[in-house]
Design an enzyme around this catalytic site. Structure first.
Site, PDB file in Angstrom:
ATOM      1  N   ASN A 134      12.708  21.523   0.533  1.00 42.55           N
ATOM      2  CA  ASN A 134      12.871  20.291   1.296  1.00 42.55           C
ATOM      3  C   ASN A 134      11.749  20.277   2.322  1.00 42.55           C
ATOM      4  O   ASN A 134      11.655  21.192   3.136  1.00 42.55           O
ATOM      5  CB  ASN A 134      14.206  20.265   2.052  1.00 42.55           C
ATOM      6  CG  ASN A 134      15.401  20.499   1.140  1.00 42.55           C
ATOM      7  OD1 ASN A 134      15.377  20.180  -0.038  1.00 42.55           O
ATOM      8  ND2 ASN A 134      16.462  21.080   1.703  1.00 42.55           N
ATOM      9  N   ARG A 186       0.848  -1.176   0.000  1.00 41.00           N
ATOM     10  CA  ARG A 186       0.000   0.000   0.000  1.00 41.00           C
ATOM     11  C   ARG A 186       0.896   1.243   0.000  1.00 41.00           C
ATOM     12  O   ARG A 186       2.045   1.153   0.433  1.00 41.00           O
ATOM     13  CB  ARG A 186      -0.898   0.020   1.252  1.00 41.00           C
ATOM     14  CG  ARG A 186      -1.589  -1.284   1.550  1.00 41.00           C
ATOM     15  CD  ARG A 186      -3.050  -1.299   1.142  1.00 41.00           C
ATOM     16  NE  ARG A 186      -3.658   0.030   1.172  1.00 41.00           N
ATOM     17  CZ  ARG A 186      -4.433   0.511   0.199  1.00 41.00           C
ATOM     18  NH1 ARG A 186      -4.654  -0.208  -0.881  1.00 41.00           N
ATOM     19  NH2 ARG A 186      -4.990   1.703   0.324  1.00 41.00           N
ATOM     20  N   HIS A 217       9.108  26.746   4.381  1.00 40.46           N
ATOM     21  CA  HIS A 217       9.987  27.597   3.588  1.00 40.46           C
ATOM     22  C   HIS A 217      10.527  26.818   2.397  1.00 40.46           C
ATOM     23  O   HIS A 217      10.517  25.595   2.381  1.00 40.46           O
ATOM     24  CB  HIS A 217      11.166  28.092   4.437  1.00 40.46           C
ATOM     25  CG  HIS A 217      12.128  27.002   4.831  1.00 40.46           C
ATOM     26  ND1 HIS A 217      11.852  26.095   5.833  1.00 40.46           N
ATOM     27  CD2 HIS A 217      13.338  26.650   4.333  1.00 40.46           C
ATOM     28  CE1 HIS A 217      12.853  25.238   5.937  1.00 40.46           C
ATOM     29  NE2 HIS A 217      13.778  25.548   5.032  1.00 40.46           N
ATOM     30  N   CYS A 243      12.127  29.518  16.744  1.00 38.97           N
ATOM     31  CA  CYS A 243      11.994  29.548  15.291  1.00 38.97           C
ATOM     32  C   CYS A 243      12.388  30.912  14.734  1.00 38.97           C
ATOM     33  O   CYS A 243      11.683  31.895  14.920  1.00 38.97           O
ATOM     34  CB  CYS A 243      10.567  29.213  14.879  1.00 38.97           C
ATOM     35  SG  CYS A 243      10.358  29.328  13.100  1.00 38.97           S
TER      36      CYS A 243
HETATM   37 ZN   LIG Z   1       8.124  29.561  12.905  1.00 34.92          ZN
END
Ligand SMILES: [Zn+2]
Ligand SMILES: [Zn+2]
Ligand SMILES: [Zn+2]
Length: 334
Positions: free
Chosen positions: A152, A23, A165, A39
């Site tokens: 990516n 599958r 991004h 971040c």
């Molecule tokens: Zn962020």
């Protein structure tokens, strides 16, 4: 019986070695989880990135502050650097030059939790506009010959940040993959006086076994000789060699098909890690009759081992005809 297949553009051979009864989700080799924490791409942290080179959506306020919809910033840890000259040198038969280039990050959304696949159309279109506007700007720098745009997604596909991004790298040389595509499509053109990609589109529509979806201006196919299960190519139906010359009208249709293709993929294999790459004509070249811009989406489902490294062959356990049929049915089932 395994089957050898040849890509008609660059001549790369692949092996379809089907594992029956598998599958789509059985192909997932590892859970792609990028680690969280601080971040640098989130609103409020603009000062932690290099100064933005492009911004959309900030109506007022200073550069590198909040209130944006999309930002492009130089990569803090660039593969190549922007300042300097190439200083090309020969050392006997060896060539070298300085590592000059631009390495930029396209921050696709201010919302940390967004994924590209599920961006609303009015947000996703900004990403394609940013690709175009950055390529056009970098085209003015005579040191660069090519801009490679890629994404990516997921740790297994090389993403180191969770925040959605993509990236671009402007290069002083043509990448080998582009050289192969240009050469392959040119030799086909010399022989037949037709664009090989236009011919592929025509034949795929007629055969209708590897078409994933299409709209008025674009088509998504699983290519005849794919490197991985669920590899997809997105191509404009009307011949064009330069992505950077397309307008917002075309990008609306591109957004539609890109989003649909990725949602179909996600419905087959939720959260699958993948790479996509844009192949367009070299910088400052005139419209090419033999080359046709396109995106290649390559899910990260198989590992590259000694045989692949050493031979350039890929072993793919899923025929593209079967992948296309899974992808075609995936959204309808939900
Ligand atoms: Zn962020
Ligand atoms: Zn074409
Ligand atoms: Zn390509």
């Amino acid at each position: 019986m395994p089957e050898l297949r040849r890509d008609p553009v660059i001549g790369r051979w692949i092996i379809i070695a089907q594992e029956r009864g598998k599958r789509p989700t059985d192909f997932l080799i590892e859970e792609a989880k990028v680690k969280g924490g601080f971040c640098p791409l989130c609103p409020g942290n603009e000062k932690t990135t290099p100064d933005e080179v492009l911004v959309y959506g900030r109506e007022w306020g200073y550069p590198n502050t909040e209130g944006w919809k999309l930002r492009v910033v130089p990569n803090k840890y660039p593969a190549l650097i922007i300042e300097g000259n190439l200083d090309k040198q020969g050392e006997g038969l060896y060539d070298r030059m300085n590592g000059i280039g631009a390495h930029e990050v396209i921050i696709e959304t201010p919302n940390h939790g967004d994924t590209f696949t599920f961006l609303p159309p009015d947000r996703m279109i900004l990403v394609f506009r940013a690709f175009r506007d950055r390529i056009k700007d970098l085209e003015n720098d005579p040191r660069f010959r090519y801009v490679i745009v890629f994404k990516n997604f997921g740790k297994a596909a090389g993403a180191s940040l969770e925040h959605s991004h993509s990236q671009l790298i402007a290069l002083p040389i043509l990448p080998r993959m582009i050289v192969s595509e240009l050469a392959g499509s040119l030799s086909y053109y010399k022989y037949k006086e037709r664009c090989i990609f236009c011919d592929i589109i025509r034949q795929e529509i007629q055969q209708d076994i590897r078409v994933v979806c299409q709209n008025e201006h674009f088509i998504t196919i699983t290519p005849f000789a794919p490197r991985t299960p669920f590899e997809m190519w997105i191509l404009p139906k009307v011949h064009s060699s330069a992505f950077q010359k397309e307008d917002d009208f075309k990008f609306a249709f591109l957004t539609d098909i890109f989003s649909e293709s990725l949602r179909r993929l996600d419905a087959c294999i939720p959260n699958v890690p993948y790479n996509f790459v844009l192949h367009t004509q070299p910088l400052r070249s005139t419209e090419m009759e033999h080359f046709h811009w396109h995106f290649e989406i390559v899910p990260k489902l198989t590992s590259i081992a000694g045989f692949e490294w050493g031979s350039g062959f890929y072993i793919n356990p899923m025929p593209p005809e079967e992948a296309a049929s899974y992808l075609r049915e995936s959204l309808e089932k939900k």
